[in-house]
Design a protein around this motif. Structure first.
Motif, PDB file in Angstrom:
ATOM      1  N   ASN A 212       0.827  -1.204   0.000  1.00  0.00           N
ATOM      2  CA  ASN A 212       0.000   0.000   0.000  1.00  0.00           C
ATOM      3  C   ASN A 212       0.863   1.257   0.000  1.00  0.00           C
ATOM      4  O   ASN A 212       2.013   1.245   0.443  1.00  0.00           O
ATOM      5  N   ASP A 213       0.262   2.298  -0.512  1.00  0.00           N
ATOM      6  CA  ASP A 213       0.942   3.586  -0.661  1.00  0.00           C
ATOM      7  C   ASP A 213       0.851   4.351   0.666  1.00  0.00           C
ATOM      8  O   ASP A 213       0.161   5.367   0.759  1.00  0.00           O
ATOM      9  N   ILE A 214       1.556   3.871   1.709  1.00  0.00           N
ATOM     10  CA  ILE A 214       1.344   4.405   3.058  1.00  0.00           C
ATOM     11  C   ILE A 214       2.290   5.571   3.354  1.00  0.00           C
ATOM     12  O   ILE A 214       3.511   5.429   3.343  1.00  0.00           O
ATOM     13  N   LYS A 215       1.671   6.692   3.626  1.00  0.00           N
ATOM     14  CA  LYS A 215       2.373   7.933   3.964  1.00  0.00           C
ATOM     15  C   LYS A 215       2.976   7.842   5.366  1.00  0.00           C
ATOM     16  O   LYS A 215       4.164   8.075   5.571  1.00  0.00           O
ATOM     17  N   PHE A 216       2.128   7.490   6.350  1.00  0.00           N
ATOM     18  CA  PHE A 216       2.650   7.286   7.701  1.00  0.00           C
ATOM     19  C   PHE A 216       1.766   6.326   8.476  1.00  0.00           C
ATOM     20  O   PHE A 216       0.607   6.114   8.153  1.00  0.00           O
ATOM     21  N   VAL A 248       8.151   4.240   4.945  1.00  0.00           N
ATOM     22  CA  VAL A 248       6.942   4.702   5.634  1.00  0.00           C
ATOM     23  C   VAL A 248       7.370   5.552   6.828  1.00  0.00           C
ATOM     24  O   VAL A 248       8.282   5.166   7.579  1.00  0.00           O
ATOM     25  N   TYR A 249       6.733   6.698   7.009  1.00  0.00           N
ATOM     26  CA  TYR A 249       7.000   7.515   8.199  1.00  0.00           C
ATOM     27  C   TYR A 249       6.131   7.013   9.358  1.00  0.00           C
ATOM     28  O   TYR A 249       5.106   6.365   9.148  1.00  0.00           O
ATOM     29  N   ILE A 250       6.577   7.312  10.571  1.00  0.00           N
ATOM     30  CA  ILE A 250       5.809   6.948  11.758  1.00  0.00           C
ATOM     31  C   ILE A 250       5.486   8.213  12.540  1.00  0.00           C
ATOM     32  O   ILE A 250       6.384   9.025  12.817  1.00  0.00           O
ATOM     33  N   VAL A 251       4.216   8.382  12.891  1.00  0.00           N
ATOM     34  CA  VAL A 251       3.793   9.469  13.782  1.00  0.00           C
ATOM     35  C   VAL A 251       3.559   8.840  15.146  1.00  0.00           C
ATOM     36  O   VAL A 251       2.614   8.073  15.340  1.00  0.00           O
ATOM     37  N   PRO A 273      16.000   5.752  12.365  1.00  0.00           N
ATOM     38  CA  PRO A 273      17.071   5.981  11.392  1.00  0.00           C
ATOM     39  C   PRO A 273      16.626   7.074  10.411  1.00  0.00           C
ATOM     40  O   PRO A 273      15.476   7.098   9.965  1.00  0.00           O
ATOM     41  N   ASN A 274      17.519   7.993  10.126  1.00  0.00           N
ATOM     42  CA  ASN A 274      17.264   8.980   9.060  1.00  0.00           C
ATOM     43  C   ASN A 274      16.035   9.860   9.296  1.00  0.00           C
ATOM     44  O   ASN A 274      15.355  10.257   8.349  1.00  0.00           O
ATOM     45  N   GLY A 275      15.722  10.154  10.548  1.00  0.00           N
ATOM     46  CA  GLY A 275      14.620  11.085  10.820  1.00  0.00           C
ATOM     47  C   GLY A 275      13.274  10.590  10.353  1.00  0.00           C
ATOM     48  O   GLY A 275      12.466  11.356   9.829  1.00  0.00           O
ATOM     49  N   ARG A 276      12.991   9.320  10.540  1.00  0.00           N
ATOM     50  CA  ARG A 276      11.739   8.742  10.039  1.00  0.00           C
ATOM     51  C   ARG A 276      10.591   8.852  11.047  1.00  0.00           C
ATOM     52  O   ARG A 276       9.429   8.720  10.698  1.00  0.00           O
ATOM     53  N   ILE A 277      10.906   9.108  12.320  1.00  0.00           N
ATOM     54  CA  ILE A 277       9.878   9.172  13.355  1.00  0.00           C
ATOM     55  C   ILE A 277       9.511  10.618  13.645  1.00  0.00           C
ATOM     56  O   ILE A 277      10.382  11.452  13.919  1.00  0.00           O
ATOM     57  N   ILE A 278       8.227  10.917  13.592  1.00  0.00           N
ATOM     58  CA  ILE A 278       7.705  12.227  13.974  1.00  0.00           C
ATOM     59  C   ILE A 278       7.113  12.057  15.373  1.00  0.00           C
ATOM     60  O   ILE A 278       6.162  11.292  15.566  1.00  0.00           O
ATOM     61  N   TYR A 279       7.711  12.730  16.333  1.00  0.00           N
ATOM     62  CA  TYR A 279       7.356  12.526  17.738  1.00  0.00           C
ATOM     63  C   TYR A 279       6.435  13.647  18.207  1.00  0.00           C
ATOM     64  O   TYR A 279       6.778  14.833  18.108  1.00  0.00           O
ATOM     65  N   VAL A 280       5.247  13.267  18.710  1.00  0.00           N
ATOM     66  CA  VAL A 280       4.251  14.238  19.172  1.00  0.00           C
ATOM     67  C   VAL A 280       4.096  14.089  20.680  1.00  0.00           C
ATOM     68  O   VAL A 280       3.809  13.003  21.176  1.00  0.00           O
ATOM     69  N   LYS A 281       4.267  15.213  21.408  1.00  0.00           N
ATOM     70  CA  LYS A 281       4.155  15.178  22.870  1.00  0.00           C
ATOM     71  C   LYS A 281       3.191  16.246  23.357  1.00  0.00           C
ATOM     72  O   LYS A 281       3.403  17.437  23.178  1.00  0.00           O
ATOM     73  N   ILE A 293      -0.910  23.384  24.668  1.00  0.00           N
ATOM     74  CA  ILE A 293       0.505  23.334  24.289  1.00  0.00           C
ATOM     75  C   ILE A 293       0.906  21.892  24.017  1.00  0.00           C
ATOM     76  O   ILE A 293       0.640  20.996  24.809  1.00  0.00           O
ATOM     77  N   ALA A 294       1.541  21.694  22.878  1.00  0.00           N
ATOM     78  CA  ALA A 294       2.168  20.410  22.559  1.00  0.00           C
ATOM     79  C   ALA A 294       3.414  20.726  21.747  1.00  0.00           C
ATOM     80  O   ALA A 294       3.606  21.866  21.298  1.00  0.00           O
ATOM     81  N   THR A 295       4.258  19.731  21.584  1.00  0.00           N
ATOM     82  CA  THR A 295       5.418  19.933  20.725  1.00  0.00           C
ATOM     83  C   THR A 295       5.565  18.750  19.773  1.00  0.00           C
ATOM     84  O   THR A 295       5.151  17.629  20.085  1.00  0.00           O
ATOM     85  N   VAL A 296       6.105  19.024  18.602  1.00  0.00           N
ATOM     86  CA  VAL A 296       6.338  18.011  17.575  1.00  0.00           C
ATOM     87  C   VAL A 296       7.813  18.052  17.197  1.00  0.00           C
ATOM     88  O   VAL A 296       8.365  19.128  16.966  1.00  0.00           O
ATOM     89  N   VAL A 297       8.439  16.882  17.178  1.00  0.00           N
ATOM     90  CA  VAL A 297       9.826  16.781  16.702  1.00  0.00           C
ATOM     91  C   VAL A 297       9.771  16.242  15.282  1.00  0.00           C
ATOM     92  O   VAL A 297       9.294  15.131  15.046  1.00  0.00           O
ATOM     93  N   LEU A 298      10.253  17.027  14.344  1.00  0.00           N
ATOM     94  CA  LEU A 298      10.115  16.725  12.917  1.00  0.00           C
ATOM     95  C   LEU A 298      11.469  16.499  12.240  1.00  0.00           C
ATOM     96  O   LEU A 298      12.482  17.064  12.668  1.00  0.00           O
ATOM     97  N   PRO A 299      11.484  15.717  11.159  1.00  0.00           N
ATOM     98  CA  PRO A 299      12.679  15.668  10.316  1.00  0.00           C
ATOM     99  C   PRO A 299      12.935  17.056   9.732  1.00  0.00           C
ATOM    100  O   PRO A 299      11.988  17.808   9.452  1.00  0.00           O
TER     101      PRO A 299
END
Length: 456
Positions: A212-216, A248-251, A273-281, A293-299
């Motif tokens: 499948n064409d999975i974005k994340f 595939v990216y991971i949120v 690896p290679n900034g594939r995880i987008i971390y939401v807190k 208030i939340a923060t997101v760590v992005l590639p």
């Protein structure tokens, strides 16, 4: 620890509730109250002014304070609230945070009331980087974006393009309803993978990634909403490896990381690896939901696009909220607050698990979280969940219909219980009443418990 100010408020309301003080009664003088609570007269005056704002007392010039006529203190024991998902109101640090807001205004002045940095105040991002290190998330301020709650972050991620150029979104089944709602409103092409307390089927996950064409892949790795499931570190490593293999990216929605009782548990971000995880807190569940208030760590490659989408929504997140949070983190108040929060919720969850084991009939399955807010109870197929919720509502017991936490066509008969705002001494009674309602509904249908399939 209850402050003297809060102690006066609680004492006054308890006196009215117990009818020790009645409408029209005169309160003890400010001097006597100060002596009784061993505090300053200013603290007593502050408490009385708050009670006056709540229309509980009123002042007579040159006479004193009196109880307002027809005032009735709402009793928290009237309701058994397994529905609400915000933090326990009894431990919300109103006064401490008020000091932080005042200091933020003094410190930042004009910065707080004009348009600020779209990515978030740099000094706040620096402080958040330090805080995230406690959660095994090691990054730099340049990769953080501060959002108006995690819901805004999830909305933006659902709509914006990703570097892999793919379109579909994969989610766990069940999962956080806010994410499902966002994907549906945005008409995103969404797939689901079944999650139980035993985890997910990794062959199925690889097949979905490959075909499948999975974005994340949106995942709640610990304190899962609504199951309470936790992935092991080995499982997290497998998920990250598969995501890397199939682009595939991971949120990663790590909204309740602070409540994880396993000190060795890592976020998926720790294995990226290679900034594939987008971390939401988010900070809503363990702190102040209204702070937004939340923060997101992005590639790095996604930051400009994300900020542009955020700018189109609200320019920037409240600078006042950001500044106050920065001071709260720097002062150490947040760390102290979390220690109290964690123990409270651990105790509540233990009480809930014991109650479910003691009172629910043997043919009813329920998840057994080791920490977090949520527990899910799976119901027989013939049970009308909405009717069960209505019957409980009549008894002042409130639960959530977990079927809305599944994609259409994959819904289960289940209810979600939250321990965040329920009073610990009401949990047993609530589960006893819940069990009685289930057994009554099953009896009416002459239900055969052996035919019930467990989803655990």
């Amino acid at each position: 620890m209850v402050t003297k100010y809060r102690g006066i408020l609680e004492w006054m309301k308890q006196q009215i509730e117990n009818e020790q003080l009645k409408a029209g009664d005169k309160l003890p003088s400010i001097r006597i109250l100060a002596e009784q609570f061993q505090c300053s007269k200013n603290t007593v005056v502050k408490a009385l002014l708050e009670l006056e704002k709540q229309h509980i007392v009123y002042a007579k010039p040159k006479s004193g304070y009196y109880i307002v006529d027809n005032y009735r203190v709402p009793s928290p024991n009237e309701n058994i609230d397994f529905l609400s998902a915000g933090p326990d109101e009894r431990i919300i640090p109103y006064e401490d945070f008020q000091h932080c807001i005042n200091q933020a205004i003094d410190h930042y002045k004009a910065q707080l009331f004009t348009y600020s940095e779209q990515q978030g105040l740099y000094s706040v991002r620096k402080e958040l980087v330090k805080y995230l290190q406690n959660l095994q998330v090691f990054t730099k301020p340049e990769r953080l974006v501060i959002t108006s709650g995690s819901q805004q972050a999830l909305h933006i991620l659902s709509t914006m393009p990703f570097p892999n150029g793919k379109k579909k979104v994969l989610i766990e089944q069940p999962t956080y309803f806010g994410m499902i709602d966002t994907l549906q409103l945005n008409q995103s092409d969404t797939l689901g993978i079944d999650l139980t307390m035993d985890g997910i089927d990794f062959e199925r996950l690889e097949s979905l990634f490959r075909n499948n064409d999975i974005k994340f892949f949106y995942i709640v790795p610990r304190c899962h909403n609504p199951l309470g499931h936790h992935y092991t570190n080995e499982e997290k490593k497998k998920i990250v490896a598969l995501a890397e293999k199939y682009d595939v990216y991971i949120v990663e929605d790590d909204y309740l990381a602070e409540l994880d009782v396993d000190s060795k548990a890592d976020p998926l971000f720790a294995y990226e690896p290679n900034g594939r995880i987008i971390y939401v807190k988010s900070f809503s569940k363990v702190f102040l939901p209204g702070l937004r208030i939340a923060t997101v760590v992005l590639p790095k490659t996604m930051i400009d696009s994300f900020v542009r989408y955020k700018f189109s929504a609200d320019f920037n997140t409240s600078a006042l909220s950001q500044g106050a949070l920065e001071i709260y983190l720097k002062s150490g108040m947040f760390h102290y607050h979390l220690e109290n929060v964690k123990q409270l919720y651990i105790n509540k969850m233990k009480t809930l698990l014991n109650a479910c084991s003691s009172y629910l009939p043997s043919y009813i399955s329920f998840t057994k979280p080791k920490s977090g807010f949520y527990l899910t109870i799976f119901l027989p197929s013939h049970i009308d969940v909405d009717k069960l919720i209505y019957l409980l509502h009549e008894k002042h017991i409130y639960v959530d219909n977990a079927s809305r936490m599944y994609l259409v066509g994959n819904k289960q008969k289940a209810i979600r219980l939250s321990i965040s705002q329920v009073y610990e001494n009401k949990i047993d009674l609530g589960i006893q009443q819940l069990a009685a309602c289930i057994m009554e509904m099953c009896e009416r249908k002459k239900y055969n418990p052996l035919s019930f399939k467990s989803y655990l």
